[in-house]
Every structure is written in structure tokens, then in C-alpha cells.
Design a protein around this motif. Structure first.
Motif, short mmCIF file in Angstrom:
data_model
loop_
_atom_site.label_atom_id
_atom_site.label_comp_id
_atom_site.label_asym_id
_atom_site.label_seq_id
_atom_site.Cartn_x
_atom_site.Cartn_y
_atom_site.Cartn_z
N ASN A 1 0.81 -1.21 0.00
CA ASN A 1 0.00 0.00 0.00
C ASN A 1 0.85 1.26 0.00
N ASP A 2 2.05 1.17 0.51
CA ASP A 2 2.93 2.33 0.56
C ASP A 2 3.78 2.49 -0.69
N GLN A 3 3.74 1.52 -1.60
CA GLN A 3 4.63 1.55 -2.75
C GLN A 3 3.93 1.94 -4.06
N PHE A 4 2.73 1.42 -4.28
CA PHE A 4 2.00 1.79 -5.48
C PHE A 4 0.50 1.61 -5.27
N THR A 5 -0.28 2.33 -6.05
CA THR A 5 -1.73 2.26 -5.95
C THR A 5 -2.32 1.90 -7.32
N ILE A 6 -3.48 1.24 -7.28
CA ILE A 6 -4.21 0.88 -8.49
C ILE A 6 -5.60 1.52 -8.39
N TYR A 7 -6.00 2.23 -9.46
CA TYR A 7 -7.31 2.87 -9.44
C TYR A 7 -7.92 2.85 -10.84
N PRO A 8 -9.21 2.53 -10.97
CA PRO A 8 -10.08 1.97 -9.93
C PRO A 8 -9.85 0.49 -9.75
N ASN A 9 -10.27 -0.04 -8.65
CA ASN A 9 -10.14 -1.47 -8.36
C ASN A 9 -11.27 -1.87 -7.41
N PRO A 10 -12.31 -2.56 -7.92
CA PRO A 10 -12.46 -3.22 -9.22
C PRO A 10 -12.50 -2.23 -10.38
N SER A 11 -12.21 -2.77 -11.57
CA SER A 11 -12.09 -1.96 -12.77
C SER A 11 -12.87 -2.60 -13.91
N ASN A 12 -13.07 -1.82 -14.98
CA ASN A 12 -13.70 -2.37 -16.18
C ASN A 12 -12.67 -2.82 -17.22
N GLY A 13 -11.41 -2.85 -16.83
CA GLY A 13 -10.34 -3.29 -17.73
C GLY A 13 -9.30 -2.24 -18.01
N ASP A 14 -9.57 -0.99 -17.62
CA ASP A 14 -8.61 0.10 -17.77
C ASP A 14 -8.28 0.64 -16.38
N VAL A 15 -7.00 0.56 -15.98
CA VAL A 15 -6.61 1.00 -14.65
C VAL A 15 -5.39 1.90 -14.73
N SER A 16 -5.26 2.75 -13.72
CA SER A 16 -4.10 3.63 -13.59
C SER A 16 -3.30 3.22 -12.36
N LEU A 17 -1.98 3.24 -12.50
CA LEU A 17 -1.10 2.94 -11.38
C LEU A 17 -0.21 4.14 -11.11
N SER A 18 -0.01 4.44 -9.83
CA SER A 18 0.91 5.50 -9.45
C SER A 18 1.87 4.96 -8.39
N PHE A 19 3.07 5.53 -8.35
CA PHE A 19 4.13 5.00 -7.50
C PHE A 19 4.55 6.05 -6.48
N ALA A 20 4.83 5.59 -5.25
CA ALA A 20 5.13 6.50 -4.16
C ALA A 20 6.50 7.12 -4.28
#
Length: 279
Positions: free
Chosen positions: A199-218
């Protein structure tokens, strides 16, 4: 593009009721004394199995240490439509807050189509979860020397009956040597060791998803950092070299509905999260 095939039908033969042997922690087995507690399961019609001995095919020749290791068909290539399992003894993680599992492997398989994955169970084999061990997929399909794969398993803390299994799967064409594994080890980490928190290293949004997701890194991405995505049975569905992006955000698109494991490797450290995709 190769034709696809359904894995579900290949898994239906596993209606087994085997009582696994219990072993204590820490644990090490170099498979030189008969590998007590390790059990291979196979569909007898597929012609492929985990075998204990000295491999003698193509790239998979010899063990990492000693004479014996586990290997997919010691003296021949694996078959098409193979599904075979190798399960470990049962381990008690009730009082083990932090630990890591490692093994050595050597392999030659058809890249992305034939593969090995590692799973674990905490309910005596009634259900299994994928574990994102590194170094099991190479773009060349093979490794010329034995390599180590290692994963922190702090999420197993508190479970009294933990079991691991290696799963090898092949598709309907092109067969090579398979996978070998040796020197399986479970080490208990010092209580003061830092716990890895995804949880402190990267996030996934949205989750659950419709197949397209964004990831961001701490933190800024380091050289050789990677992002890989595996489906529910451990098949690699996406791989990206993050260090080439020069950004702290990343997008994955077009995933079909299902459950995935998203793995972020920052040099030698592995972080992973579940991703659910719905229609």
C-alpha cells in the motif's frame, strides 16, 4: 496468433484426498534423500509429470546441488496440453510473522504459452492462491544457468496449515525441456526486519475496474524496475519495463474480466496487489 485452449477442463481431474506430511520451520530440502512430504499430481493421460532425479534433456541437465532435483519429465520434453502439480509438505506459520521462501530453477519453455507458477493454500488444499515469484518468465523462454527465485511471505502469518505447490502448464503445440527446481528453503526473518507493505509503494485505481486501470508510484522509479500482470492461474498477461517511462504514473488497458495479480519489482524487492476486472 496461436489458438487458445480452455484451462478449466484440464484442472477437473484434481479430485484428490491426500493427507500431506507436516514439516517444521525453518525448512530446507535439497531433494537428495527422497523428498519426504513432496507429492506430484498429474493427469495420467497427458504424458507429463514432475519427476525426482537427475534431469537429462536439453537445457535442463543436472541438479543445482547434489544429484537430485524435481524436473518436468527428467528424460524427455514435456507434452502438449500438460497440467501437472508438485505439492510441498504442510507448514505451521501460526507464530511466524515474517519469512521468505526461495528455490533455484532452470527452464526452457515456449514463452508466454507454456509456464510454471507457484501457488499456496491455507485450507489443506481446498483452494489455492497465486504467488508472484520472480525470474520464472524469460523473454527468450529459457535460462542457461540456475537462477534463484525468492519471495517474502509475511501474508501467511497466523495460518496453521500452509502448503505450496508448483504448477506446470503447456498449450497445444511446441514443447521444450520444461522446468527444474532445487534447494527449496523457508527462512524465518528477524522480528526487526522491515515488513513490505504494497500500500505504501504503489496504488491501483479503480479497483475493481472495467479493464482500464491507472497505477501511481510512491517513489521515483529506479533502474530495472518492472511491472508484470498475471491471471488467476499464474499466466503472464503483461510485462513492462517501468524505468523507461520517466514518470510516476502508468496505465494498463484492455484486461478481460477476472482476477489478476499486479507485481511491482523495484530492483530486488517485490510488491504485489490483487486487481479485479468486471464487465
Amino acid at each position: 496468433m496461436k489458438p487458445t485452449f480452455t484451462l478449466i477442463s484440464l484442472f477437473t481431474f484434481l479430485t484428490l484426498s491426500v493427507v500431506a506430511q507436516r514439516s517444521t520451520l525453518p525448512y530446507f530440502d535439497d531433494f537428495e534423500t527422497g523428498a519426504p512430504g513432496w507429492t506430484p499430481y498429474v493427469d495420467v493421460a497427458c504424458g507429463t509429470n514432475w519427476e525426482l532425479g537427475t534431469p537429462n534433456t536439453g537445457f535442463t541437465i543436472g541438479a543445482y546441488s547434489g544429484l537430485n532435483c524435481w524436473d518436468v519429465n527428467l528424460n524427455s520434453a514435456y507434452s502438449n496440453y500438460a497440467v501437472c502439480y508438485l505439492s510441498s509438505p504442510i507448514f505451521d506459520f501460526t507464530m511466524v510473522a515474517q519469512a521468505h521462501v526461495s528455490f533455484w530453477t532452470k527452464y526452457y519453455s515456449e514463452y508466454l504459452w507454456d509456464y510454471m507458477s507457484v501457488q499456496y493454500s491455507v485450507d489443506k488444499g481446498d483452494s489455492w492462491e497465486f504467488m508472484p515469484f520472480p525470474n520464472l518468465v524469460n523473454p527468450d523462454g529459457y535460462v542457461e544457468k540456475w537462477i534463484k527465485s525468492e519471495l517474502h511471505v509475511n501474508n501467511l502469518y497466523g495460518y496453521a496449515a500452509v502448503q505450496f505447490r508448483f504448477v506446470f502448464v503447456s498449450d497445444n503445440s511446441i514443447a521444450y525441456d520444461g522446468y527444474s527446481i532445487d534447494d527449496f528453503r523457508i527462512e524465518i526473518d528477524a522480528l526487526g526486519a522491515p515488513e513490505i507493505d504494497s500500500n505504501d509503494q504503489f496504488t491501483i485505481y479503480p479497483n475493481p475496474s472495467n479493464g482500464d486501470v491507472s497505477l501511481s508510484f510512491a517513489a521515483p522509479l529506479k533502474p530495472n524496475s518492472q511491472l508484470t500482470v498475471y491471471d488467476i492461474v499464474g499466466k503472464l498477461v503483461a510485462a513492462h519495463e517501468l524505468s523507461r517511462l520517466n514518470t510516476d504514473a502508468f496505465t494498463i488497458s484492455g484486461l478481460r474480466s477476472g482476477t489478476y495479480t499486479v507485481v511491482y519489482r523495484d530492483n530486488d524487492t517485490v510488491y504485489f496487489k490483487k486487481l479485479v476486472v468486471v464487465d
